[in-house]
Design an enzyme around this catalytic site. Structure first.
Site, PDB file in Angstrom:
ATOM      1  N   HIS A  83       0.825  -1.222   0.000  1.00  0.00           N
ATOM      2  CA  HIS A  83       0.000   0.000   0.000  1.00  0.00           C
ATOM      3  C   HIS A  83       0.854   1.266   0.000  1.00  0.00           C
ATOM      4  O   HIS A  83       0.358   2.332  -0.355  1.00  0.00           O
ATOM      5  CB  HIS A  83      -1.053  -0.016   1.116  1.00  0.00           C
ATOM      6  CG  HIS A  83      -0.579   0.340   2.490  1.00  0.00           C
ATOM      7  ND1 HIS A  83      -0.261  -0.606   3.439  1.00  0.00           N
ATOM      8  CD2 HIS A  83      -0.387   1.538   3.093  1.00  0.00           C
ATOM      9  CE1 HIS A  83       0.095  -0.002   4.557  1.00  0.00           C
ATOM     10  NE2 HIS A  83       0.036   1.299   4.383  1.00  0.00           N
ATOM     11  N   ASP A 218       1.175  -7.684   2.414  1.00  0.00           N
ATOM     12  CA  ASP A 218       1.263  -6.249   2.087  1.00  0.00           C
ATOM     13  C   ASP A 218       2.727  -5.797   1.926  1.00  0.00           C
ATOM     14  O   ASP A 218       3.248  -5.075   2.752  1.00  0.00           O
ATOM     15  CB  ASP A 218       0.562  -5.446   3.194  1.00  0.00           C
ATOM     16  CG  ASP A 218       0.297  -3.996   2.792  1.00  0.00           C
ATOM     17  OD1 ASP A 218       0.890  -3.541   1.798  1.00  0.00           O
ATOM     18  OD2 ASP A 218      -0.490  -3.322   3.484  1.00  0.00           O
ATOM     19  N   SER A 647       3.875   2.309   8.524  1.00  0.00           N
ATOM     20  CA  SER A 647       3.703   1.300   7.508  1.00  0.00           C
ATOM     21  C   SER A 647       5.000   1.142   6.753  1.00  0.00           C
ATOM     22  O   SER A 647       5.634   2.122   6.385  1.00  0.00           O
ATOM     23  CB  SER A 647       2.590   1.683   6.554  1.00  0.00           C
ATOM     24  OG  SER A 647       1.384   1.252   7.084  1.00  0.00           O
TER      25      SER A 647
HETATM   26  N1  ARG Z   1      -4.707   0.554   7.563  1.00  0.00           N
HETATM   27  C1  ARG Z   1      -3.391   0.576   7.036  1.00  0.00           C
HETATM   28  C2  ARG Z   1      -2.764   1.985   7.179  1.00  0.00           C
HETATM   29  O1  ARG Z   1      -3.312   2.869   7.766  1.00  0.00           O
HETATM   30  C3  ARG Z   1      -3.334   0.068   5.631  1.00  0.00           C
HETATM   31  C4  ARG Z   1      -4.015   0.893   4.606  1.00  0.00           C
HETATM   32  C5  ARG Z   1      -3.976   0.420   3.195  1.00  0.00           C
HETATM   33  N2  ARG Z   1      -4.975  -0.547   2.854  1.00  0.00           N
HETATM   34  C6  ARG Z   1      -6.268  -0.266   2.486  1.00  0.00           C
HETATM   35  N3  ARG Z   1      -7.071  -1.268   2.228  1.00  0.00           N
HETATM   36  N4  ARG Z   1      -6.751   0.929   2.376  1.00  0.00           N
HETATM   37  O2  ARG Z   1      -2.184   2.570   6.346  1.00  0.00           O
HETATM   38  N1  ASP Z   2      -1.324   1.423   7.992  1.00  0.00           N
HETATM   39  C1  ASP Z   2      -0.624   2.507   8.637  1.00  0.00           C
HETATM   40  C2  ASP Z   2       0.391   3.165   7.698  1.00  0.00           C
HETATM   41  O1  ASP Z   2       0.179   3.224   6.521  1.00  0.00           O
HETATM   42  C3  ASP Z   2      -0.001   2.060   9.896  1.00  0.00           C
HETATM   43  C4  ASP Z   2      -0.920   2.235  11.059  1.00  0.00           C
HETATM   44  O2  ASP Z   2      -1.673   3.209  11.088  1.00  0.00           O
HETATM   45  O3  ASP Z   2      -0.870   1.394  11.951  1.00  0.00           O
HETATM   46  O4  ASP Z   2       1.343   3.777   8.116  1.00  0.00           O
END
Ligand code: ARG
Ligand code: ASP
Length: 712
Positions: A83, A218, A647
């Site tokens: 991502h 990921d 991330s």
């Molecule tokens: N929750 C994670 C973060 O804040 C991964 C986000 C990317 N994935 C998604 N399905 N939007 O970045």
């Molecule tokens: N998914 C988040 C990021 O992209 C990490 C988090 O918020 O835990 O940095």
């Protein structure tokens, strides 16, 4: 509400109010070496960060200003999340050559794909600079204070001897009670090496986002290129793979519950030291408003993306990013409630006041200011979310800023070039017809949710959603901003140079444009009625928050404070652990490939699984990558305190070997940005075994594994 809470807070067990096990994002030059060693760490703080000698920090970079990435080979091979590389993978994709769906694996270095504009930052050194930055600021208040500080920062930067490929960034800590200076080296030739198909890299997509148990692979891989002297350089085919001072060995040992881990990266923003009243406002007013706006935008986009492939590709990255925080805020609100965040804060404030009565004055003032600011803050939340998510209005906002700059004589050649390039990439992933619908629905929401004093006159006509959809489509069709009508004989979305060929004409046309006029009316009203009060109260809140922070530090001698995250390099540590987030629910710390197969829904856009992965699973063709149970581990959780920006961060073991790739948190614990709770807060990582398994067995890219140092 606070009064009610005060009563119920006394019913909480005292231990719960103050329990704060681990948690914390520490500046790498100020590590709790002893606690880390007690938890199992076998290396020293100097092995993690040493400006004089190669250390682990030399393998950790900020990736493109947002995420983190790490170097895992002597040839500058970079690992980050799928991502985090999503925008680049998408940029190399077309309907015919869809790298998002099919994945991409360079078969040798010459096949790696350049990504103009992408950068990685190394932190070469960290120095505290509080005395220099706060010099002469003792009796100043805003706006003189800000001016003096900016001035001191400039003086400080100019006083530092650095190489021409380095820069200095000075950052406030503890709400401006301290300042730190970072020496940075930025590399600019970053090439895409590999990415699994999104049915692996984004497996579970938005349904599983922020969710444990998780089965997402990921990750994606890039490579840093440098000039012949190993120094930063713009892209050139003559550049060579960067030779790092340090790279991370990759461990494929089995994990056990309670193993020590630490995560090293660039957490973006936390607010752990707010007063109870601020947390209450976030939980009951601000988050719910932002969630409501995104509910509408996401639903409208989703309907179209599910039935139209071109729209799906166009909006993939945007949708994911809008959905991401939407879901996070929902989890945050629940987590704040469940962890009794407000009650805990109220109790903590009581205990502080008992020790230092001056804190009562600070808190009384903060309570008064937050209460006074509430209606303006709510309008600010709706306004910013609507303008961000109604892309047609976001575009109008860009043009409105352009007109302001032109009229102030601030628009030069360089500014125009930057603007054109920004607009071109905006239009590339913008569907005016689809967004007319989103904009129409969001305007209805704005009209219905906003207090009348913050709305333009006659705005009631936007309250009816169905009516709006027709009206906005009509306006959109006749607008040059949407690219559907022409200016200077061209559409702004099809031929931006021609559309900009006569700027006088462009400005005149924009000012008469129906979308522009609609937006200008909303913005004007917001800027006149809500924004000035919101901002001036915020300035007062910020000054008091700085004071409150200082008072917390000087009064609570038992607590070890860390500065809130601010996109600077940090270390967080904890243990590999499952959790029990709800009654009778308990989560293990590790998921496996069998779980991917369990979630498999053939042809589904979120839960499809590539045939080759199913075949590998059926043949149990797992190579070196299975664990003691005979399956390939996919993800695992630990108690590391992470946030957005972490991330792509490496998760390291007691010896500093890479054991996982951080990418998310468990939904029940996402309030950790405001109130870390070791019972529910878990970070989620991809297991290195799964990463290597995919590279080796799925992608047949053994040449990449051969570059790495594998710890068995
Ligand atoms: N929750 C994670 C973060 O804040 C991964 C986000 C990317 N994935 C998604 N399905 N939007 O970045
Ligand atoms: N998914 C988040 C990021 O992209 C990490 C988090 O918020 O835990 O940095």
């Amino acid at each position: 509400m606070i009064k009610k809470i005060l009563l119920s807070a006394f019913l909480l067990p005292a231990a719960m109010a103050f329990a704060q096990q681990y948690g914390g994002m520490w500046i790498p030059t100020e590590l709790n070496e002893k606690e880390m060693k007690d938890l199992g760490m076998k290396i020293s703080a100097k092995d993690i960060f040493n400006p004089q000698k190669a250390s682990i920090k030399d393998a950790v970079v900020q990736f493109n200003g947002g995420c983190t990435a790490e170097i895992i080979s002597p040839k500058g091979l970079l690992l980050t999340n799928h991502h985090c590389g999503f925008g680049q993978i998408q940029a190399h994709s077309t309907v015919q050559n869809d790298l998002l769906s099919n994945g991409f694996w360079a078969t040798n270095m010459s096949a790696e794909l350049p990504n103009p504009g992408v950068t990685v930052d190394f932190i070469v050194d960290i120095k505290e600079a509080t005395d220099q930055i706060l010099e002469g600021t003792d009796n100043l208040t805003e706006p003189e204070l800000s001016k003096k500080i900016s001035n001191n920062i400039e003086v400080y930067k100019n006083s530092q001897k650095i190489e021409n490929y380095q820069s200095i960034s000075v950052k406030p800590m503890y709400y401006g009670n301290k300042y730190y200076a970072y020496t940075i080296e930025t590399y600019k030739d970053i090439r895409l090496v590999g990415a699994p198909p999104q049915s692996i890299g984004k497996f579970g997509s938005d349904t599983d986002n922020w969710v444990w148990p998780r089965h997402t692979g990921d990750f994606s891989m890039f490579r840093i290129y440098a000039d012949k002297n190993n120094k930063p350089a713009e892209y050139s085919k003559d550049n060579v793979p960067y030779v790092p001072k340090h790279f991370l060995p990759v461990s494929i040992k089995d994990k056990n519950e309670n193993d020590f881990t630490f995560v090293f990266g660039f957490p973006g923003k936390t607010t752990e030291y707010l007063p109870a009243i601020a947390v209450e406002k976030i939980m009951t007013e601000i988050d719910p408003a932002k969630i409501a706006v995104r509910d509408v935008a996401l639903k409208t986009l989703d309907e179209k993306m599910r039935v139209d492939n071109a729209t799906r590709i166009k909006y993939a990255s945007k949708y994911a990013s809008v959905a991401n925080y939407w879901k996070k805020w929902i989890g945050e609100v629940e987590g704040l409630r469940k962890s009794n965040a407000v009650e805990k804060k109220v109790m903590y404030e009581g205990s502080l006041v008992a020790k230092n009565s001056e804190i009562k004055t600070t808190l009384d003032q903060l309570n008064k200011l937050y209460t006074e600011q509430a209606p303006y803050a709510l309008n600010n939340a709706y306004y910013s979310e609507v303008i961000r998510n109604a892309e047609t209005l976001a575009l109008a906002n860009i043009y409105s800023n352009y007109i302001t700059a032109v009229e102030a004589g601030r628009m030069d050649e360089k500014g125009i070039a930057a603007l054109k390039s920004k607009l071109t990439s905006f239009y590339k992933d913008y569907s005016p017809e689809l967004d007319a619908k989103v904009t129409a629905k969001l305007l209805a929401l704005y009209a219905n949710k906003t207090a009348p004093q913050f709305l333009p006159a006659g705005f009631d006509k936007f309250k009816n959603e169905t009516q709006n959809i027709q009206n906005i489509e009509e306006i959109s069709k006749n607008s040059v901003i949407t690219g559907r009508a022409a200016v200077n004989g061209a559409s702004l979305s099809a031929d931006i140079d021609k559309a900009f060929s006569n700027q006088d004409k462009l400005v005149k046309t924009l000012k008469k444009d129906p979308v522009y006029q609609l937006f200008a009316n909303i913005k004007d009203t917001y800027t006149k009625t809500a924004d000035p009060q919101f901002s001036s109260l915020q300035t007062k809140i910020d000054a008091l928050q700085k004071k409150f922070m200082q008072q917390q530090i000087t009064t609570d001698k038992e607590r070890k404070f860390f500065p809130d995250a601010n996109s600077t390099l940090r270390v967080t540590y904890g243990k590999v652990k499952g959790s029990s987030p709800r009654d009778a629910v308990s989560y293990g710390y590790q998921t496996h490939l069998a779980g991917v197969i369990e979630k498999y829904v053939p042809g589904d856009y979120e839960f499809d699984v590539p045939k080759k992965l199913i075949d590998l699973y059926n043949k149990k063709d797992f190579g070196n990558y299975k664990d003691k149970g005979g399956d390939v581990p996919v993800g695992f959780t630990a108690t590391n305190h992470t946030t957005g920006g972490n991330s792509g961060s490496p998760a390291l073991d007691a010896y500093g070997n890479l054991v996982g790739l951080n990418f998310d948190r468990q939904w029940e614990g996402t309030m950790s940005d405001i109130n870390y709770d070791p019972r529910f807060s878990r970070n989620i990582m991809v297991d290195t075994k799964y990463i290597l398994f995919i590279i080796d067995k799925f992608a047949d890219s053994k040449w990449l594994i051969d570059e790495m140092k594998i710890i068995k």
